[in-house]
Structures are given as C-alpha cells and as structure tokens.
Design a protein around this motif. Structure first.
Motif, PDB file in Angstrom:
ATOM      1  N   ARG A 295      -5.919   3.324   2.223  1.00 57.38           N
ATOM      2  CA  ARG A 295      -6.543   1.833   1.533  1.00 57.38           C
ATOM      3  C   ARG A 295      -7.547   2.257   0.256  1.00 57.38           C
ATOM      4  NH1 ARG A 295      -7.532  -4.051   3.782  1.00 57.38           N
ATOM      5  NH2 ARG A 295      -8.140  -5.086   1.792  1.00 57.38           N
ATOM      6  N   ALA A 296      -7.077   2.053  -0.896  1.00 58.10           N
ATOM      7  CA  ALA A 296      -8.161   2.480  -2.276  1.00 58.10           C
ATOM      8  C   ALA A 296      -9.253   1.379  -2.369  1.00 58.10           C
ATOM      9  CB  ALA A 296      -7.272   2.886  -3.191  1.00 58.10           C
ATOM     10  N   ASP A 297      -8.807   0.153  -2.033  1.00 54.80           N
ATOM     11  CA  ASP A 297      -9.805  -1.034  -2.479  1.00 54.80           C
ATOM     12  C   ASP A 297      -9.116  -2.079  -1.659  1.00 54.80           C
ATOM     13  OD1 ASP A 297     -11.841  -2.012  -3.439  1.00 54.80           O
ATOM     14  OD2 ASP A 297     -11.748  -0.750  -5.326  1.00 54.80           O
ATOM     15  N   TYR A 298      -9.912  -3.063  -1.997  1.00 51.77           N
ATOM     16  CA  TYR A 298      -9.469  -4.487  -1.539  1.00 51.77           C
ATOM     17  C   TYR A 298      -7.942  -4.835  -1.776  1.00 51.77           C
ATOM     18  CZ  TYR A 298     -14.529  -5.723  -0.725  1.00 51.77           C
ATOM     19  OH  TYR A 298     -15.768  -5.719  -0.133  1.00 51.77           O
ATOM     20  N   SER A 299      -7.724  -4.401  -3.104  1.00 49.85           N
ATOM     21  CA  SER A 299      -6.093  -4.963  -3.345  1.00 49.85           C
ATOM     22  C   SER A 299      -5.203  -3.877  -3.496  1.00 49.85           C
ATOM     23  CB  SER A 299      -6.401  -5.895  -4.588  1.00 49.85           C
ATOM     24  OG  SER A 299      -6.955  -5.068  -5.534  1.00 49.85           O
ATOM     25  N   ARG A 300      -5.532  -2.777  -3.142  1.00 52.53           N
ATOM     26  CA  ARG A 300      -4.849  -1.597  -3.270  1.00 52.53           C
ATOM     27  C   ARG A 300      -4.407  -0.636  -2.088  1.00 52.53           C
ATOM     28  NH1 ARG A 300      -6.815   0.282  -7.405  1.00 52.53           N
ATOM     29  NH2 ARG A 300      -5.430  -0.640  -8.990  1.00 52.53           N
ATOM     30  N   CYS A 301      -3.498  -0.435  -1.927  1.00 51.02           N
ATOM     31  CA  CYS A 301      -3.099   0.490  -0.590  1.00 51.02           C
ATOM     32  C   CYS A 301      -1.861   1.471  -1.069  1.00 51.02           C
ATOM     33  CB  CYS A 301      -2.811  -0.493   0.336  1.00 51.02           C
ATOM     34  SG  CYS A 301      -2.567   0.786   2.048  1.00 51.02           S
ATOM     35  N   GLY A 302      -1.919   2.525  -0.700  1.00 50.38           N
ATOM     36  CA  GLY A 302      -0.939   3.495  -0.808  1.00 50.38           C
ATOM     37  C   GLY A 302      -0.280   4.397   0.350  1.00 50.38           C
ATOM     38  N   TYR A 303       0.877   4.786   0.454  1.00 45.56           N
ATOM     39  CA  TYR A 303       1.624   5.573   1.390  1.00 45.56           C
ATOM     40  C   TYR A 303       2.056   6.903   0.594  1.00 45.56           C
ATOM     41  CZ  TYR A 303       1.348   1.431   4.095  1.00 45.56           C
ATOM     42  OH  TYR A 303       1.071   0.273   4.624  1.00 45.56           O
ATOM     43  N   TYR A 304       1.615   8.020   1.090  1.00 44.88           N
ATOM     44  CA  TYR A 304       1.753   9.302   0.300  1.00 44.88           C
ATOM     45  C   TYR A 304       2.251  10.489   1.287  1.00 44.88           C
ATOM     46  CZ  TYR A 304      -0.834   6.939  -2.910  1.00 44.88           C
ATOM     47  OH  TYR A 304      -1.438   5.864  -3.700  1.00 44.88           O
ATOM     48  N   GLY A 305       3.566  10.759   1.267  1.00 49.32           N
ATOM     49  CA  GLY A 305       4.051  12.060   2.301  1.00 49.32           C
ATOM     50  C   GLY A 305       5.337  12.528   1.450  1.00 49.32           C
ATOM     51  N   VAL A 306       6.160  13.080   2.255  1.00 47.51           N
ATOM     52  CA  VAL A 306       7.420  13.872   1.954  1.00 47.51           C
ATOM     53  C   VAL A 306       8.655  13.127   2.498  1.00 47.51           C
ATOM     54  CG1 VAL A 306       6.268  16.127   1.481  1.00 47.51           C
ATOM     55  CG2 VAL A 306       6.925  15.726   3.619  1.00 47.51           C
ATOM     56  N   ASP A 307       9.724  13.377   1.884  1.00 38.97           N
ATOM     57  CA  ASP A 307      10.953  12.836   2.333  1.00 38.97           C
ATOM     58  C   ASP A 307      11.624  13.995   3.228  1.00 38.97           C
ATOM     59  OD1 ASP A 307      12.221  14.581   0.738  1.00 38.97           O
ATOM     60  OD2 ASP A 307      12.888  13.054  -0.644  1.00 38.97           O
ATOM     61  N   GLN A 308      12.888  13.739   3.855  1.00 37.63           N
ATOM     62  CA  GLN A 308      13.374  14.416   4.699  1.00 37.63           C
ATOM     63  C   GLN A 308      13.753  15.706   4.155  1.00 37.63           C
ATOM     64  OE1 GLN A 308      16.490  12.011   6.116  1.00 37.63           O
ATOM     65  NE2 GLN A 308      15.427  11.026   7.489  1.00 37.63           N
ATOM     66  N   GLN A 309      13.718  15.956   2.636  1.00 38.55           N
ATOM     67  CA  GLN A 309      14.158  17.081   1.900  1.00 38.55           C
ATOM     68  C   GLN A 309      13.018  17.791   1.590  1.00 38.55           C
ATOM     69  OE1 GLN A 309      16.147  14.116   1.440  1.00 38.55           O
ATOM     70  NE2 GLN A 309      17.289  15.139   2.925  1.00 38.55           N
ATOM     71  N   GLY A 310      11.881  17.480   1.799  1.00 34.15           N
ATOM     72  CA  GLY A 310      10.448  18.153   1.552  1.00 34.15           C
ATOM     73  C   GLY A 310      10.215  17.406   0.247  1.00 34.15           C
ATOM     74  N   GLU A 311      10.583  16.515  -0.600  1.00 37.44           N
ATOM     75  CA  GLU A 311      10.322  15.955  -1.896  1.00 37.44           C
ATOM     76  C   GLU A 311       9.238  15.054  -1.446  1.00 37.44           C
ATOM     77  OE1 GLU A 311      11.326  17.194  -4.451  1.00 37.44           O
ATOM     78  OE2 GLU A 311      13.243  18.362  -3.918  1.00 37.44           O
ATOM     79  N   SER A 312       8.100  15.058  -2.544  1.00 34.70           N
ATOM     80  CA  SER A 312       6.991  14.189  -2.538  1.00 34.70           C
ATOM     81  C   SER A 312       7.403  12.601  -2.581  1.00 34.70           C
ATOM     82  CB  SER A 312       6.062  14.426  -3.662  1.00 34.70           C
ATOM     83  OG  SER A 312       5.520  15.771  -3.337  1.00 34.70           O
ATOM     84  N   VAL A 313       6.619  11.876  -1.913  1.00 32.93           N
ATOM     85  CA  VAL A 313       7.158  10.419  -2.129  1.00 32.93           C
ATOM     86  C   VAL A 313       5.918   9.671  -2.127  1.00 32.93           C
ATOM     87  CG1 VAL A 313       7.641   8.251  -0.777  1.00 32.93           C
ATOM     88  CG2 VAL A 313       9.273  10.467  -0.618  1.00 32.93           C
ATOM     89  N   GLY A 314       5.648   8.618  -3.051  1.00 31.77           N
ATOM     90  CA  GLY A 314       4.455   7.882  -3.284  1.00 31.77           C
ATOM     91  C   GLY A 314       4.578   6.448  -3.365  1.00 31.77           C
ATOM     92  N   LEU A 315       4.158   5.850  -2.556  1.00 32.31           N
ATOM     93  CA  LEU A 315       4.239   4.249  -2.847  1.00 32.31           C
ATOM     94  C   LEU A 315       2.777   3.471  -2.653  1.00 32.31           C
ATOM     95  CD1 LEU A 315       6.196   1.717  -2.862  1.00 32.31           C
ATOM     96  CD2 LEU A 315       6.021   1.754  -0.231  1.00 32.31           C
ATOM     97  N   THR A 316       2.777   2.641  -3.913  1.00 32.35           N
ATOM     98  CA  THR A 316       1.331   2.152  -3.949  1.00 32.35           C
ATOM     99  C   THR A 316       1.522   0.730  -4.222  1.00 32.35           C
ATOM    100  OG1 THR A 316       0.188   4.078  -4.925  1.00 32.35           O
ATOM    101  CG2 THR A 316      -0.760   2.001  -5.418  1.00 32.35           C
ATOM    102  N   TYR A 317       0.773  -0.293  -3.595  1.00 27.95           N
ATOM    103  CA  TYR A 317       0.801  -1.643  -3.808  1.00 27.95           C
ATOM    104  C   TYR A 317      -0.481  -2.000  -4.341  1.00 27.95           C
ATOM    105  CZ  TYR A 317       4.793  -1.815  -0.294  1.00 27.95           C
ATOM    106  OH  TYR A 317       5.787  -1.650   0.324  1.00 27.95           O
TER     107      TYR A 317
END
Length: 339
Positions: free
Chosen positions: A99-121
C-alpha cells in the motif's frame, strides 16, 4: 488479511517513466509514481489501444455521476482489496500487497517464467484529456486505454472514468506483464474492481484510515484562503486526499498521506502547533516552499502514520513569508481535523 507493507519507492513523473519503457533499462513492474497522468502531447511511446468491438462510445457528453464512484464514496475504500486473485493466478502466486497511500496499492512479483509482473490500483486518479478521449467502456463506464511499448514485455494503463467533466477522476489500473494482450488483461482487472466498488465496496479496516474519508478541501474556508494567498484564487482537488488553492505565483496545499513519522525526517524544525508538536521545513531549491507536517496517528499495526501536510509555495512573487503563512494556515486547518 495479509499484512500490508508500505511501498517505499521513489515517486517519479509519469513522463519519465513512460520514456524509460522505450529504453528497456528500467524494471517498470516495480515502479510506482505519484502522478500517472500527463498531457497526451507530452507522452512518448504511448499508443491508444484500438477500440474494441461494441465498446466504443467516444468522448461525447460527460457521463452521469454514479453514486458509488463519487470522491466521497471512494475515499474510505481499501485499494488493496480490489484485486481479482483468480485473474492474477495466471501469473502465479499472489505477492504481498504494497500500500503506497490511502488510494493506491500495488502487487509486484514474477510470473511462472520469471518475468516481472506489476499491478497497481489507484482510486480517484486525476485525469485530464483522457476523460475527453475515452473511447472504450468497462462495466458501463467510459474508459481510456493506453498501451506502452516496452522491451521484453508490455505496460498498459486502463483508466475507468469515475467522475467526468471538470476535475475528472478515474479508477486507474496499471499493469506490466509479459502476456499476449496486456491491455485485455488490464481490462479484466479493471472490470472486477469496478463491479466490486459498485456492489460491495471494501472499506478500510476498523482502526485504520482515520483521515481517509476526509475531504482536504473542507479544511479551510474561502475567506481564510484569501487571507493567506489573496483573492481570486482557484481550488483544485488532486486525487482524493489533496487540495490546492492557487493564484498566480502563490499556492497553498493540504494533503493527507500514509507515511513515516515526520519527526524522523532530516533537517526539520520542531514547532508548537496549537499545543501539539509539528515539524517544519523550508525548501528553496526551486522556489521558496515551506511545509508543516504532523502525525495525526498510527496507521494500522505497522510503522506507518497518517500524516497531514500543509505547504505554502511562493512560485513567482517575491517576499512572501511562506513559513509564517504555512504555520498560520496549519494552525487553523488542524482544528478542522477530527481527533
């Protein structure tokens, strides 16, 4: 409920981030930033997605305001509770919410192939030309979709317009992933989030987000602001938890944040603010700007605090005592915030 950690990453202007996508030297999946919106003419490597069949409604007239998506309704929502975990499963295990702030949250990791994944709301993301140019639709709301050509992967912004017209805002999904159609996947995440907000909005847990539901613009009266920065000022609410009053050359801003204790910041001056302790700092690197901050209270069970900041900037004029005015404004504004 998974424990939330604060995302302690530097915030950079969106235009720099988008430009970095072309070079391929920046891990965009792990970058989040304060403002995701810049005028379209300033963007590089950004391509509006082709209209989807049956989706297009064009800019047209501003859409009616839906009650579930007013700024008042969105402020107390927990952005970390908007994730569609079933949709995220295509990448692998769901990473910890950041959680970056009241109105922002993110998910950061890697997929099954080791590629970066980032999802922010981001809830209540201030948008400008995107609202007028929105040519697609998600869950009945007009939507602006942009893909960013990145090396070795793709990034897409899905901006679902929640408040149209002047001071437009969106529920913005930013997805970085190596998939066949990153924007189609981003739209799936957006549709889930929109329907959740509409049908069963997930509010902040009890005991957290004490300031989250407050409108920063209601902390000062127009005549008070006129006394601090002059008559004929303009008011603008950026996002859901900031308010700016400005006239040519002078600007007053009030903001609510989830952050570290301002007492721990470097080079701050401790001051008494209506019987409480606050911290003041003058930044003159670009133009004189003075900030007065204080911790309203702890946020959740972590090390973060709900922080109020009142700043006064002298952008064009000369001789404005920004610290005296920021302190005077902060003393008044503090009385407007419930204990």
């Amino acid at each position: 409920m998974r424990r939330l950690r604060r995302l302690r990453l530097a915030l950079i202007p969106a235009v720099l981030l988008l430009s970095a996508g072309c070079a391929g030297s920046t891990d965009l999946a792990k970058v989040t930033f304060e403002r995701t919106t810049v005028p379209a003419a300033e963007r590089e490597n950004v391509v509006a997605s082709a209209p989807g069949t049956g989706d297009d409604q064009g800019g047209g007239e501003p859409q009616a305001q839906e009650a579930a998506f007013t700024p008042e309704a969105l402020r107390p929502i927990d952005p970390c509770a908007l994730l569609d975990e079933a949709e995220f499963a295509q990448f692998g295990d769901t990473p910890e919410a950041m959680r970056a702030d009241y109105s922002r949250c993110g998910y950061y990791g890697v997929d099954q192939q080791g590629e970066s994944v980032g999802l922010t709301y981001t809830l209540g993301d201030s948008v400008f030309s995107e609202a007028e140019q929105a040519s697609q639709e998600v869950a009945g709301l007009k939507t602006h979709v942009q893909s960013v050509d990145g090396d070795g992967g793709g990034m897409c912004f899905v901006r679902v317009i929640t408040t149209d017209g002047e001071n437009a805002k969106s529920l913005t999904i930013q997805l970085t992933a190596k998939v066949d159609d990153v924007c189609a996947t981003g739209r799936e995440f957006a549709e889930h989030a929109v329907e959740l907000v509409r049908e069963d909005p997930p509010h902040n847990a009890e005991g957290t987000g004490l300031l989250a539901g407050l409108d920063a613009c209601e902390t000062a009266e127009a005549d008070e602001v006129a006394g601090w920065i002059g008559d004929e000022h303009r008011q603008h609410a950026y996002g859901l938890h900031d308010c700016t009053w400005s006239r040519t050359g002078v600007e007053l801003q009030v903001g609510f944040r989830i952050s570290y204790d301002p007492a721990d910041a470097a080079d701050v001056e401790e001051i008494d603010l209506a019987g409480a302790t606050a911290y003041r700092v003058l930044d003159g690197n670009v133009y004189p700007e003075c900030k007065v901050s204080w911790a309203h209270g702890p946020f959740g069970d972590g090390a973060e605090f709900e922080v109020v900041t009142v700043s006064m900037a002298d952008i064009l004029e000369e001789g404005v005592d920004t610290c005296a005015l920021a302190t005077e404004a902060a003393e008044v504004i503090k009385t407007r915030i419930p204990a």
